[in-house]
Motif scaffolding. Structure first.
Motif, short mmCIF file in Angstrom:
data_model
loop_
_atom_site.label_atom_id
_atom_site.label_comp_id
_atom_site.label_asym_id
_atom_site.label_seq_id
_atom_site.Cartn_x
_atom_site.Cartn_y
_atom_site.Cartn_z
N PHE A 150 81.41 25.44 6.97
CA PHE A 150 80.52 24.48 7.61
C PHE A 150 80.15 23.41 6.58
O PHE A 150 79.94 23.72 5.41
CB PHE A 150 79.25 25.16 8.12
N GLU A 151 80.06 22.15 7.03
CA GLU A 151 79.71 21.06 6.12
C GLU A 151 78.76 20.09 6.79
O GLU A 151 78.77 19.92 8.02
CB GLU A 151 80.95 20.30 5.66
N GLY A 152 77.95 19.41 5.98
CA GLY A 152 77.08 18.36 6.47
C GLY A 152 76.33 17.72 5.32
O GLY A 152 76.12 18.35 4.27
N ASP A 153 75.95 16.46 5.49
CA ASP A 153 75.14 15.75 4.50
C ASP A 153 73.69 15.81 4.95
O ASP A 153 73.33 15.27 6.01
CB ASP A 153 75.59 14.30 4.37
N LEU A 154 72.86 16.46 4.15
CA LEU A 154 71.45 16.64 4.48
C LEU A 154 70.58 15.85 3.51
O LEU A 154 70.95 15.65 2.35
CB LEU A 154 71.08 18.13 4.42
N PRO A 155 69.42 15.38 3.97
CA PRO A 155 68.57 14.60 3.08
C PRO A 155 67.91 15.47 2.02
O PRO A 155 67.54 16.61 2.26
CB PRO A 155 67.52 14.02 4.04
#
Length: 355
Positions: A150-155
């Motif tokens: 799983f991947e994602g750009d989080l703040p």
């Protein structure tokens, strides 16, 4: 007469411009509600957003929004106007909704609601309280097939953080966080154990001081990151990690402790962080580890606690008929600790040497 003709021509051009401006517009209709028996404050606001969630390496792009201010009471009926030209074949779109009061999040959707994918069913959103534990009805389905990445750009506080998470069916995980706006070294790896709690959340326990909470969504197509207490984050920013099309495990590089042994030219280590038993490659700083182990052991085959800086990499199996295995490559020996064992909680620092 000329003035009349010019006025009529101007009106015609304005009409054509309005038609051209609206010809490519689409409207997404839906309703949203919540199950709690709660009256909203008179100045609460409702907002629904149409988001492009195709890219795991970027925050969701907003294609349109509908705002009801004041919101009134549920159900909320909304229509999101968007540009048809911005909708691209093969992309993924979803609607997310919130209810806020003076900047404070009261209710939010806690799973992905796919749209613009050929579905004809009415769009009905269920909002959940941002102040309560996720209910069984909001768990978002199971995790799907494992292993999965799983991947994602989080703040983050001062940087956008790219999360890459590998989940294994045996109950261990690998996590890499990369601070995109910072210079190297800006990449940090972690490993550990994951479990499901009574609320359906995924709990990651590794080398971090606090566990990480995630909520499965859309039948395992995504994971929503929760706050330190395991509740939805009060923010309109991206909090979604998206399942990748293929399992793409990282090769973590980190400080490790484990119970090591070598016997008959075969070396293995049981990692304290996730209790995995993995082979140890006879390369890099392995000779220093072997020499220190042989000097400290009391009998052949005895397991001793060791500390190393290493890489967990894929290497060919010793058995030709078996697939490649995760293998520890020792990059630097830190120490060997006779008489010590893994702590009940994952060891993150080497024990002090005796004497």
């Amino acid at each position: 007469m000329i003035r009349l003709i010019l006025c009529r021509l101007t009106a015609m051009l304005c009409t054509l411009a309005c038609v051209a401006g609206t010809a490519s517009a689409g409207t997404l209709q839906g309703t949203a509600t919540y199950r709690e028996r709660m009256m909203l404050p008179p100045d609460a606001a409702f907002e629904a957003q149409l988001q492009d969630i195709s890219r795991a390496d970027a925050p969701a792009a907003v294609l349109g929004r509908a705002r009801i201010d004041p919101a009134g009471q549920p159900p909320f009926r909304f229509g999101i106007v968007y540009d048809d030209a911005a909708v691209k074949p093969g992309s993924r779109y979803a609607v997310r909704a919130t209810v806020t009061h003076r900047g404070r999040l009261l209710f939010t959707t806690d799973r992905i609601y796919p749209v613009l994918d050929g579905r004809t069913a009415p769009l009905e959103l269920l909002l959940v309280s941002a102040r309560r534990e996720p209910s069984a009805a909001s768990r978002g389905g199971d995790l799907g097939t494992l292993p999965a990445s799983f991947e994602g750009d989080l703040p983050g506080a001062n940087s956008s953080i790219r999360w890459h998470l590998d989940l294994y069916r045996e109950g261990h995980f690998q996590l890499r966080t990369t601070y995109l706006d910072k210079p190297a070294p800006n990449q940090f790896d972690d490993i550990g154990r994951w479990s499901r709690d009574g609320s359906g959340r995924i709990v990651l326990r590794g080398g971090r001081e606090a566990p990480v909470f995630l909520l499965p969504a859309d039948g395992g197509a995504a994971l929503r990151k929760l706050d330190l207490q395991g509740t939805p984050i009060e923010s309109a920013l991206n909090d979604i990690l998206t399942r990748q099309p293929a399992f793409t495990p990282i090769e973590p590089r980190l400080f490790l402790t484990g119970m090591f042994t070598t016997l008959a030219d075969a070396a293995t280590i049981v990692l304290c962080a996730d209790r995995r038993s993995v082979p140890v490659a006879m390369e890099a700083d392995y000779k220093a580890l072997e020499a220190a182990y042989l000097q400290a052991r009391s009998r052949p085959g005895k397991h001793l606690l060791v500390s190393v800086e290493g890489l967990l990499a894929s290497r060919p199996s010793m058995e030709e008929s078996q697939p490649p295995r995760t293998t520890l490559v020792v990059e630097r020996l830190v120490g060997v600790w006779p008489g010590q064992r893994c702590a009940a909680k994952s060891a993150t620092n080497p024990p002090a040497p005796k004497g």
